[in-house]
Motif scaffolding. Structure first.
Motif, PDB file in Angstrom:
ATOM      1  N   UNK A 187       7.036  -8.020  12.164  1.00  0.00           N
ATOM      2  CA  UNK A 187       8.389  -8.273  11.690  1.00  0.00           C
ATOM      3  C   UNK A 187       9.399  -7.545  12.575  1.00  0.00           C
ATOM      4  N   UNK A 247       7.539 -16.305   4.512  1.00  0.00           N
ATOM      5  CA  UNK A 247       8.825 -16.557   3.858  1.00  0.00           C
ATOM      6  C   UNK A 247       9.469 -15.253   3.406  1.00  0.00           C
ATOM      7  N   UNK A 298       0.816  -1.221   0.000  1.00  0.00           N
ATOM      8  CA  UNK A 298       0.000   0.000   0.000  1.00  0.00           C
ATOM      9  C   UNK A 298       0.845   1.264   0.000  1.00  0.00           C
ATOM     10  N   UNK A 299       1.883   1.276   0.830  1.00  0.00           N
ATOM     11  CA  UNK A 299       2.690   2.482   0.951  1.00  0.00           C
ATOM     12  C   UNK A 299       3.344   2.815  -0.386  1.00  0.00           C
ATOM     13  N   UNK A 324      11.994   4.942  10.608  1.00  0.00           N
ATOM     14  CA  UNK A 324      12.488   4.383   9.351  1.00  0.00           C
ATOM     15  C   UNK A 324      12.804   5.436   8.304  1.00  0.00           C
ATOM     16  N   UNK A 325      12.129   6.576   8.362  1.00  0.00           N
ATOM     17  CA  UNK A 325      12.347   7.608   7.364  1.00  0.00           C
ATOM     18  C   UNK A 325      13.715   8.261   7.503  1.00  0.00           C
ATOM     19  N   UNK A 351       2.119  -2.971   3.655  1.00  0.00           N
ATOM     20  CA  UNK A 351       2.376  -1.714   4.346  1.00  0.00           C
ATOM     21  C   UNK A 351       2.384  -1.839   5.848  1.00  0.00           C
ATOM     22  N   UNK A 352       2.427  -3.069   6.356  1.00  0.00           N
ATOM     23  CA  UNK A 352       2.455  -3.277   7.799  1.00  0.00           C
ATOM     24  C   UNK A 352       3.704  -4.065   8.163  1.00  0.00           C
ATOM     25  N   UNK A 353       4.431  -3.583   9.160  1.00  0.00           N
ATOM     26  CA  UNK A 353       5.659  -4.298   9.513  1.00  0.00           C
ATOM     27  C   UNK A 353       5.891  -4.328  11.023  1.00  0.00           C
ATOM     28  N   UNK A 388       4.597  -5.721  -0.334  1.00  0.00           N
ATOM     29  CA  UNK A 388       5.347  -5.144   0.770  1.00  0.00           C
ATOM     30  C   UNK A 388       6.665  -5.842   1.067  1.00  0.00           C
ATOM     31  N   UNK A 442       7.753   8.131   8.383  1.00  0.00           N
ATOM     32  CA  UNK A 442       7.373   6.741   8.166  1.00  0.00           C
ATOM     33  C   UNK A 442       8.048   5.932   9.258  1.00  0.00           C
ATOM     34  N   UNK A 457      15.148  -3.628   9.072  1.00  0.00           N
ATOM     35  CA  UNK A 457      15.221  -3.848   7.624  1.00  0.00           C
ATOM     36  C   UNK A 457      15.343  -2.543   6.836  1.00  0.00           C
ATOM     37  N   UNK A 458      14.633  -1.490   7.282  1.00  0.00           N
ATOM     38  CA  UNK A 458      14.666  -0.239   6.523  1.00  0.00           C
ATOM     39  C   UNK A 458      16.040   0.404   6.595  1.00  0.00           C
ATOM     40  N   UNK A 500       2.871   4.676   7.400  1.00  0.00           N
ATOM     41  CA  UNK A 500       3.494   4.762   6.076  1.00  0.00           C
ATOM     42  C   UNK A 500       2.617   5.578   5.158  1.00  0.00           C
ATOM     43  N   UNK A 535      18.419  -1.488   4.421  1.00  0.00           N
ATOM     44  CA  UNK A 535      18.238  -1.114   3.010  1.00  0.00           C
ATOM     45  C   UNK A 535      18.842   0.249   2.715  1.00  0.00           C
ATOM     46  N   UNK A 536      18.859   1.107   3.725  1.00  0.00           N
ATOM     47  CA  UNK A 536      19.365   2.460   3.505  1.00  0.00           C
ATOM     48  C   UNK A 536      20.881   2.542   3.679  1.00  0.00           C
ATOM     49  N   UNK A 543       8.920   0.615   3.406  1.00  0.00           N
ATOM     50  CA  UNK A 543       7.890   1.652   3.260  1.00  0.00           C
ATOM     51  C   UNK A 543       8.471   3.058   3.341  1.00  0.00           C
ATOM     52  N   UNK A 544       9.579   3.209   4.076  1.00  0.00           N
ATOM     53  CA  UNK A 544      10.142   4.545   4.207  1.00  0.00           C
ATOM     54  C   UNK A 544      10.840   4.975   2.924  1.00  0.00           C
ATOM     55  N   UNK A 545      11.107   4.011   2.032  1.00  0.00           N
ATOM     56  CA  UNK A 545      11.781   4.348   0.786  1.00  0.00           C
ATOM     57  C   UNK A 545      10.823   4.227  -0.394  1.00  0.00           C
TER      58      UNK A 545
END
Lengths: 162, 596
Positions: B205, B237, A88-89, B51-52, B200-202, A125, B362, B13-14, B356, B17-18, A129-131
């Motif tokens: 996790x 998974x 969604x994001x 996360x942002x 959009x939900x984490x 997803x 975010x 995770x965010x 998000x 990734x960054x 979401x922040x990216x």
């Protein structure tokens, strides 16, 4: 009857190993398919037939499970896999435009590109979401994309990973 | 030797990734160059929630919070902060309005307004080190339960706390446990639902990645209360990092004698196995999940019998989601009265949300029940970026609904959210601004549920498909006014007659948008216009002749050759050929292309 295809000794051994690991575990079929896919990248028909024989489970049942869950693939993938996030994001931030852009570059959902280099999967997803909007190429996440920088990203990726 | 400083780096995770990993190795290198590597302890924690701003870190003892870290920033942090004691101002959060930097992590509005129970350790401890969990009172609730409490007392305590299932439906946890305890069966099972499928939900996790032991301890306590010997964690998974950390945590717990036979020297024995999902949203539904754990197609079945009586392999089974389990140890330690003092009359405690969409911050937050949506979006989330106007917040995932601006003062609790036509859900909060088309959003969610429908029952399999066709018709500009009535009628049938929660909830995004944003539907149907300019069939692009500088960028970028040069050298779009991809609109440096 389908023609029986040959399956290599190596593959056969690997499958035996997996089956042995899960023997005695109740309800392990999904875990077995996970392990097989991890090994071979997808679930080849011949392998499913072998599992069916070994476990004495009808092939139809295994096929039913393999096709029910979107994580399992019955076809091989491209050399590099693009996973476009349709969460969604990402969607509210323009993932649909990215999909259009990818389609214009000749990629199709669930398909391998003609040269076998990329395959495209749409996923729900990836947690970035922040990216948003984001996609993954293999294990790497790329975020804050627009149709323009996406085009450049894929061109650069091809150059860096010939 | 006491350390000069403790550095907590977010390894959620965010942040990974960054670029968290490359920053961390740069920092280690700089510490070695400055000869203070031994004096500083670096800990990689779970998700901070911001996360942002990633990658982020905090330096203790001062609690200085640095954001957007790049490998080249490592040198300044070591030389300035750690050696000279001067804060590196350019890496701090700037408060939006006052424009003054906020150095301390506890001063940030984002953290200040939160109450953390389920996330108590996430972002504070190294998830790979059980000792750190134990140092923060981990496993002492288990000790208390095993040595001081009878199973019935545990259940009473949970009942008294008012804890309700955090997976979305909000069933009272204590009551579920009581039913599980009373159910007859030689064997009983505990399941942790970690099949967090809402896009959009984490939340779950982040808990599993940042504090896996809290979930394991919660399950142990639940197992003791209902009398189960075996537990399963069913996890997606798509969450490889969470699976890795969870597997590691389970092994650690085993080696510490906290899982297995005769736990803590008592006659209580319990073991946990991980089962990995394979990408089926419907498996979040408990009966479907059970089928999947059994290794079958994950299709739901009618209830009753409920899983507490006949669940996994026909045995009594208690299923709770990750966040619910993570709450348990804290309730046991601090008491039901403390927990029930938080929240509203019917919704106690806190709720974790993943923020998000069109929002400045975010991230992951935990707030007391009863807080308003406005406080979440503006005070914690920092409002809408780019000066845009808030339009709606989508709560509850694909089975939830869109709540418009006039209801932003609604308190977050199960009943209030349900009364608006949405559901609390598992905690996804997606903010939308004026650029989002609500018809398109409804279509997005419905195409998700339609795609994920398992196909077992007709209302869900066929009903969602027919609804989607109507929405497609509307966004294609072929809608008629009577479509709206038909859509509503169909939605009600699907909601009332579907077998499981997936089908029952699928119409919610359509019904709420019809309720709160009916004008947008009408604009699509009657005026053949998409007010937010999203639905491609209803928009068109045109070159503004007076603004065109004849630079030919649009001409060169058009993928379908729909742009040609006119007699005076300006460019024109051939509407017949145009596929409305919007590339010309994006590439034009002079804003000479208009979108209508």
């Amino acid at each position: 009857m389908a023609v029986k295809l040959k399956i290599s000794e190596y593959a056969k051994n690997e499958i035996e190993k997996i089956l042995e690991k899960f023997s005695g575990v109740q309800g392990s079929l999904i875990m077995i398919l996970h392990a097989v896919q991890e090994k071979f990248g997808f679930l080849p028909k011949e392998v499913l037939e072998l599992i069916s024989e070994e476990l004495k489970v009808p092939l139809s049942e295994i096929y039913g499970i393999a096709t029910f869950y979107s994580y399992f693939r019955l076809e091989p993938q491209g050399k590099h896999v693009i996973r476009l996030c349709m969460g969604t994001a990402c969607y509210v931030k323009g993932a649909a435009d990215l999909l259009t852009a990818l389609e214009q570059m000749g990629l199709k959902e669930g398909k391998v590109s003609e040269d076998g280099y990329f395959s495209l999967d749409l996923v729900r997803c990836i947690g970035a979401c922040s990216m948003a909007p984001a996609l993954m190429i293999d294990e790497e996440v790329y975020g804050k994309l627009t149709p323009n920088n996406l085009k450049k990203l894929l061109e650069d990726f091809r150059k860096e990973n010939p | 030797m006491p350390k000069r400083a403790h550095i907590l780096i977010c390894a959620g995770a965010a942040c990974i990734s960054a670029g968290e990993e490359s920053f961390k190795s740069a920092l280690e290198k700089e510490l070695k160059n400055a000869n203070i590597f031994e004096e500083v302890k670096i800990i990689e924690t779970g998700c901070f929630g911001t996360c942002d701003l990633g990658p982020v870190m905090v330096i203790y003892p001062e609690g200085i919070f640095y954001i957007h870290l790049k490998p080249q920033d490592a040198k300044d942090i070591v030389q300035e902060h750690l050696l000279k004691g001067r804060i590196v101002e350019r890496l701090l959060v700037k408060e939006v309005e006052l424009k003054k930097p906020l150095p301390n992590i506890n001063e940030l509005p984002f953290f200040k307004n939160q109450v953390r129970i389920a996330l108590r350790n996430v972002g504070f401890i190294d998830p790979l080190n059980i000792e750190e969990y134990i140092a923060r009172d981990g496993y002492s609730a288990l000790g208390k339960v095993l040595t001081e409490m009878k199973p019935e007392e545990v259940i009473d305590e949970i009942k008294k706390s008012g804890l309700r299932g955090r997976g979305g439906a909000g069933f009272p946890t204590g009551l579920k446990w009581e039913l599980g305890r009373k159910a007859k069966g030689d064997e009983k099972y505990i399941i942790c639902n970690a099949d967090e499928g809402d896009p959009g939900a984490f939340m779950d996790r982040s808990i599993l990645e940042g504090d896996p032991h809290s979930v394991i301890e919660g399950m142990l306590i639940g197992a003791y209360a209902i009398g189960a010997k075996k537990g399963f964690i069913y996890i997606r998974a798509e969450y490889p990092l969470a699976i890795k950390r969870l597997t590691y945590a389970l092994e650690q717990a085993k080696s510490y004698g906290l899982l297995g036979e005769n736990i803590l020297g008592t006659d209580f024995s319990f073991d946990i196995e991980i089962r990995i999902g394979a990408g089926a949203f419907v498996c979040g539904e408990e009966t479907a999940l059970i089928a999947s754990v059994e290794g079958k197609r994950g299709m739901p079945r009618p209830r009753p019998p409920f899983p507490v009586n006949s669940g996994l392999w026909g045995k009594p089974t208690v299923i709770n989601n990750v966040e619910t389990w993570a709450n348990i140890p804290e309730i046991i330690l601090k008491g039901a009265n403390w927990f029930s003092s938080l929240g509203t009359e019917k919704s106690k405690g806190t709720k974790v949300f993943a923020l998000a969409g069109k929002i400045n911050m975010t991230g992951l937050i935990e707030v007391p029940m009863g807080i308003t949506l406005k406080e979440i979006v503006y005070d914690i989330g920092g409002g809408i970026p780019g000066g845009k106007k808030f339009k709606a917040v989508q709560i509850g995932g694909p089975a939830g609904g869109c709540i418009p601006a006039e209801y932003l003062d609604t308190p977050v609790d199960y009943e209030s959210i349900t009364s608006l036509g949405a559901i609390m859900g598992s905690g996804g909060l997606i903010v939308m601004d004026e650029d989002n088309c609500m018809v398109d959003v409804a279509k997005f969610f419905l195409s998700f549920t339609q795609d994920e429908s398992c196909g077992k029952c007709v209302p869900c399999r066929v009903g969602t498909k027919r609804m989607l066709e109507i929405l497609d018709k509307i966004t294609d500009g072929k809608g008629e006014m009577r479509d709206l009535e038909e859509l509503e009628e169909l939605a009600k049938v699907v909601r009332n007659t579907s077998l499981c929660g997936l089908g029952k909830g699928a119409p919610n995004p359509v019904l709420t948008t019809l309720r709160y944003f009916r004008d947008e539907y009408i604009a699509h149907i009657r005026d053949k216009k998409c007010p937010a300019k999203v639905c491609t069939k209803l928009i068109h692009y045109e070159v503004i002749r007076e603004e065109c500088k004849k630079c030919s960028i649009c001409f060169r970028n058009c993928p379908v050759g729909a742009i040609f040069k006119d007699y005076d050298g300006t460019y024109v779009i051939d509407q017949e050929k145009c596929t409305k991809c919007g590339i010309c609109f994006q590439v034009c440096p002079f804003k000479a292309i208009k979108k209508e």
